[in-house]
Design a protein around this motif. Structure first.
Motif, PDB file in Angstrom:
ATOM      1  N   ILE A 163      34.968  37.660  37.471  1.00 17.39           N
ATOM      2  CA  ILE A 163      34.806  37.700  36.017  1.00 17.39           C
ATOM      3  C   ILE A 163      33.368  37.447  35.602  1.00 17.39           C
ATOM      4  O   ILE A 163      32.899  37.977  34.594  1.00 17.39           O
ATOM      5  CB  ILE A 163      35.775  36.699  35.346  1.00 17.39           C
ATOM      6  CG1 ILE A 163      35.894  36.987  33.849  1.00 17.39           C
ATOM      7  CG2 ILE A 163      35.355  35.275  35.606  1.00 17.39           C
ATOM      8  CD1 ILE A 163      36.493  38.341  33.521  1.00 17.39           C
ATOM      9  N   GLN A 164      32.626  36.643  36.382  1.00 17.15           N
ATOM     10  CA  GLN A 164      31.216  36.440  36.079  1.00 17.15           C
ATOM     11  C   GLN A 164      30.442  37.739  36.287  1.00 17.15           C
ATOM     12  O   GLN A 164      29.577  38.104  35.480  1.00 17.15           O
ATOM     13  CB  GLN A 164      30.642  35.336  36.965  1.00 17.15           C
ATOM     14  CG  GLN A 164      29.203  34.959  36.636  1.00 17.15           C
ATOM     15  CD  GLN A 164      28.685  33.854  37.518  1.00 17.15           C
ATOM     16  OE1 GLN A 164      28.816  33.905  38.745  1.00 17.15           O
ATOM     17  NE2 GLN A 164      28.102  32.830  36.915  1.00 17.15           N
ATOM     18  N   THR A 196      30.060  21.524  31.099  1.00 20.18           N
ATOM     19  CA  THR A 196      29.788  22.927  31.416  1.00 20.18           C
ATOM     20  C   THR A 196      31.007  23.795  31.145  1.00 20.18           C
ATOM     21  O   THR A 196      30.905  24.878  30.554  1.00 20.18           O
ATOM     22  CB  THR A 196      29.369  23.073  32.892  1.00 20.18           C
ATOM     23  OG1 THR A 196      28.167  22.322  33.122  1.00 20.18           O
ATOM     24  CG2 THR A 196      29.109  24.536  33.254  1.00 20.18           C
ATOM     25  N   TYR A 197      32.181  23.314  31.566  1.00 20.59           N
ATOM     26  CA  TYR A 197      33.413  24.063  31.325  1.00 20.59           C
ATOM     27  C   TYR A 197      33.682  24.203  29.825  1.00 20.59           C
ATOM     28  O   TYR A 197      34.086  25.271  29.347  1.00 20.59           O
ATOM     29  CB  TYR A 197      34.602  23.373  31.993  1.00 20.59           C
ATOM     30  CG  TYR A 197      34.536  23.342  33.498  1.00 20.59           C
ATOM     31  CD1 TYR A 197      33.790  24.282  34.205  1.00 20.59           C
ATOM     32  CD2 TYR A 197      35.223  22.372  34.225  1.00 20.59           C
ATOM     33  CE1 TYR A 197      33.731  24.258  35.585  1.00 20.59           C
ATOM     34  CE2 TYR A 197      35.175  22.347  35.614  1.00 20.59           C
ATOM     35  CZ  TYR A 197      34.420  23.289  36.282  1.00 20.59           C
ATOM     36  OH  TYR A 197      34.369  23.264  37.650  1.00 20.59           O
ATOM     37  N   THR A 203      31.840  29.047  24.083  1.00 18.43           N
ATOM     38  CA  THR A 203      30.995  30.232  23.906  1.00 18.43           C
ATOM     39  C   THR A 203      31.822  31.502  23.853  1.00 18.43           C
ATOM     40  O   THR A 203      31.618  32.366  22.989  1.00 18.43           O
ATOM     41  CB  THR A 203      29.959  30.318  25.040  1.00 18.43           C
ATOM     42  OG1 THR A 203      29.113  29.162  25.002  1.00 18.43           O
ATOM     43  CG2 THR A 203      29.107  31.570  24.903  1.00 18.43           C
ATOM     44  N   PHE A 204      32.796  31.629  24.739  1.00 19.05           N
ATOM     45  CA  PHE A 204      33.569  32.870  24.781  1.00 19.05           C
ATOM     46  C   PHE A 204      34.652  32.906  23.709  1.00 19.05           C
ATOM     47  O   PHE A 204      35.069  33.996  23.299  1.00 19.05           O
ATOM     48  CB  PHE A 204      34.130  33.098  26.182  1.00 19.05           C
ATOM     49  CG  PHE A 204      33.116  33.733  27.077  1.00 19.05           C
ATOM     50  CD1 PHE A 204      33.017  35.105  27.165  1.00 19.05           C
ATOM     51  CD2 PHE A 204      32.218  32.955  27.783  1.00 19.05           C
ATOM     52  CE1 PHE A 204      32.045  35.703  27.956  1.00 19.05           C
ATOM     53  CE2 PHE A 204      31.242  33.530  28.585  1.00 19.05           C
ATOM     54  CZ  PHE A 204      31.156  34.917  28.672  1.00 19.05           C
ATOM     55  N   ALA A 227      39.002  32.052  32.250  1.00 18.61           N
ATOM     56  CA  ALA A 227      38.810  32.742  33.528  1.00 18.61           C
ATOM     57  C   ALA A 227      37.459  32.372  34.153  1.00 18.61           C
ATOM     58  O   ALA A 227      37.360  32.202  35.380  1.00 18.61           O
ATOM     59  CB  ALA A 227      38.896  34.254  33.317  1.00 18.61           C
ATOM     60  N   LEU A 228      36.430  32.236  33.340  1.00 20.59           N
ATOM     61  CA  LEU A 228      35.121  31.840  33.859  1.00 20.59           C
ATOM     62  C   LEU A 228      35.136  30.409  34.385  1.00 20.59           C
ATOM     63  O   LEU A 228      34.467  30.095  35.373  1.00 20.59           O
ATOM     64  CB  LEU A 228      34.061  31.998  32.768  1.00 20.59           C
ATOM     65  CG  LEU A 228      33.638  33.446  32.499  1.00 20.59           C
ATOM     66  CD1 LEU A 228      32.962  33.562  31.140  1.00 20.59           C
ATOM     67  CD2 LEU A 228      32.688  33.934  33.590  1.00 20.59           C
ATOM     68  N   ILE A 229      35.903  29.538  33.731  1.00 13.86           N
ATOM     69  CA  ILE A 229      36.048  28.164  34.229  1.00 13.86           C
ATOM     70  C   ILE A 229      36.734  28.168  35.594  1.00 13.86           C
ATOM     71  O   ILE A 229      36.289  27.499  36.543  1.00 13.86           O
ATOM     72  CB  ILE A 229      36.856  27.316  33.220  1.00 13.86           C
ATOM     73  CG1 ILE A 229      36.034  27.089  31.945  1.00 13.86           C
ATOM     74  CG2 ILE A 229      37.254  25.981  33.840  1.00 13.86           C
ATOM     75  CD1 ILE A 229      36.818  26.433  30.824  1.00 13.86           C
ATOM     76  N   ILE A 230      37.821  28.930  35.721  1.00 14.22           N
ATOM     77  CA  ILE A 230      38.539  29.022  36.996  1.00 14.22           C
ATOM     78  C   ILE A 230      37.627  29.590  38.076  1.00 14.22           C
ATOM     79  O   ILE A 230      37.602  29.101  39.220  1.00 14.22           O
ATOM     80  CB  ILE A 230      39.809  29.886  36.833  1.00 14.22           C
ATOM     81  CG1 ILE A 230      40.803  29.187  35.899  1.00 14.22           C
ATOM     82  CG2 ILE A 230      40.451  30.181  38.182  1.00 14.22           C
ATOM     83  CD1 ILE A 230      41.968  30.060  35.484  1.00 14.22           C
ATOM     84  N   HIS A 231      36.847  30.619  37.724  1.00 14.04           N
ATOM     85  CA  HIS A 231      35.930  31.219  38.698  1.00 14.04           C
ATOM     86  C   HIS A 231      34.881  30.215  39.163  1.00 14.04           C
ATOM     87  O   HIS A 231      34.581  30.120  40.361  1.00 14.04           O
ATOM     88  CB  HIS A 231      35.241  32.437  38.071  1.00 14.04           C
ATOM     89  CG  HIS A 231      34.102  32.969  38.892  1.00 14.04           C
ATOM     90  ND1 HIS A 231      34.291  33.600  40.098  1.00 14.04           N
ATOM     91  CD2 HIS A 231      32.755  32.939  38.676  1.00 14.04           C
ATOM     92  CE1 HIS A 231      33.121  33.948  40.598  1.00 14.04           C
ATOM     93  NE2 HIS A 231      32.174  33.569  39.763  1.00 14.04           N
TER      94      HIS A 231
END
Length: 376
Positions: A163-164, A196-197, A203-204, A227-231
């Motif tokens: 996803i990143q 950070t999470y 932001t999203f 999804a970015l947090i999980i990634h």
């Protein structure tokens, strides 16, 4: 001419974002040029106004100031026309074809089965990409006619393996803007992992809200933030995933998230998604249960196959064709790889001229052209 009855000007978010960035950077002392004429040109430069990309003053105003850009550059004109042609082809021939399936599938009260649910979701996934990417290619091509290079906004995002990676390829200028003016000022990744999470998620979520005043847009943004947090958490473990599997998971997540993005209501989104994953619906529908005109859900060719050969083959073929296009997106070069920095031979010019002429003809004789940015 018929009035559009729009409450706000088209593209208002794009030229508003450019001015917010200019004001913030001016406050921070980062702006190097304050020419009023160049500023007005920067804000109103017509190729980007309707559908982006989101411009930054630091990359545009020096180009306006460069006297070499006042000269006719035939190489730029040729490259610009070729990139514009590719964008036109993406929009008129590909995106507007998928739009027929997407509009039908997302119309209120539409009854889905397994096949039509997948055809609907995949149709919008590709319609949105080819529409938005096509407009950005046309913007880059039109700007090159004036020796102005706009930033690249898409870099084959459906090739992404996480996803990143997707957000480094999809709507690149929006991602850059969110990073520079929301994520980093919040602290970015300089603070604790929890912070950070939170910064990613917030932001999203804002990115979703930017697309319109709808909870479904907010949900779409929140899904990508999660999804970015999980990634990020997955990367922290040091584990790796086999690339084809990583690509499949990424693409499927993006496809599912677009269902929420496009749906008129949460109920419609849940109906489509439940039919996508209800295997029993593959066997519950037969030709006798459907009126013949309802077979148009799979297009004219599939409708003919269903009527004259087999409903099952027609239904399977619609999903197969969509899946084949997904694989095609992952294997072909994008417009930048085809044109920028490459030799443009006569054969390439003739092919582009023929297909873009066909696109112009179709656009002039089509009553089903869709402009997605009425919605955002």
């Amino acid at each position: 001419f018929t009035p559009l009855h729009l409450l706000l000007p088209l593209g208002i978010s794009f030229f508003t974002f450019t001015q917010i960035a200019f004001l913030v950077d001016s406050y921070k002392g980062k702006v190097k040029e304050y020419s009023f004429i160049n500023y007005i040109l920067f804000v109103t430069f017509f190729p980007h106004l309707i559908a982006g990309p989101i411009l930054h003053h630091g990359e545009m105003m020096p180009q306006f100031k460069d006297h070499n850009n006042n000269k006719v550059n035939f190489s730029n004109i040729l490259s610009g026309l070729c990139i514009f042609s590719i964008g036109l082809i993406k929009k008129v021939i590909i995106a507007d074809t998928f739009a027929v399936f997407a509009q039908e599938g997302y119309s209120p009260g539409y009854v889905h089965d397994f096949y039509s649910a997948w055809a609907t979701s995949l149709s919008y996934t590709f319609q949105l990409y080819f529409d938005f990417s096509g407009y950005c290619d046309m913007a880059i091509g039109a700007a090159l006619l004036f020796n102005i290079m706009l930033p690249i906004n898409f870099n084959s995002p459906y090739k992404a393996v996480d996803i990143q990676d997707f957000w480094r390829r999809w709507h690149i200028t929006l991602g850059r803007y969110l990073r520079d003016y929301i994520y980093i000022p919040l602290g970015g990744n300089r603070l604790s992992p929890f912070r950070t999470y939170f910064n990613l998620f917030f932001t999203f979520t804002i990115a979703g809200l930017w697309h319109g005043a709808s909870w479904l847009f907010v949900l779409w943004g929140a899904m990508h933030g999660a999804a970015l947090i999980i990634h990020r958490a997955w990367k922290a473990t040091g584990m790796r995933m086999y690339k084809p599997i990583a690509w499949f998971i990424t693409f499927m997540f993006v496809n599912i998230s677009w269902v929420f993005f496009r749906s008129e209501s949460f109920g419609q989104a849940s109906t489509i998604l439940s039919n996508m994953f209800t295997i029993s619906n593959m066997r519950n529908i037969s030709l006798e249960q459907l009126p013949l005109n309802d077979l148009s859900r799979y297009g004219q060719i599939a409708g003919w196959v269903a009527k004259n050969i087999s409903y099952g083959i027609a239904a399977y073929s619609s999903v197969f064709i969509m899946s084949a296009i997904a694989l095609l997106c992952c294997s072909l070069k994008n417009s930048q790889e085809i044109i920028i920095g490459q030799r443009i031979g006569y054969f390439k010019i003739v092919i582009l001229a023929f297909i873009s002429s066909l696109a112009v003809y179709l656009s002039l004789h089509s009553e089903s052209a869709v402009f997605l940015y009425f919605n955002f």
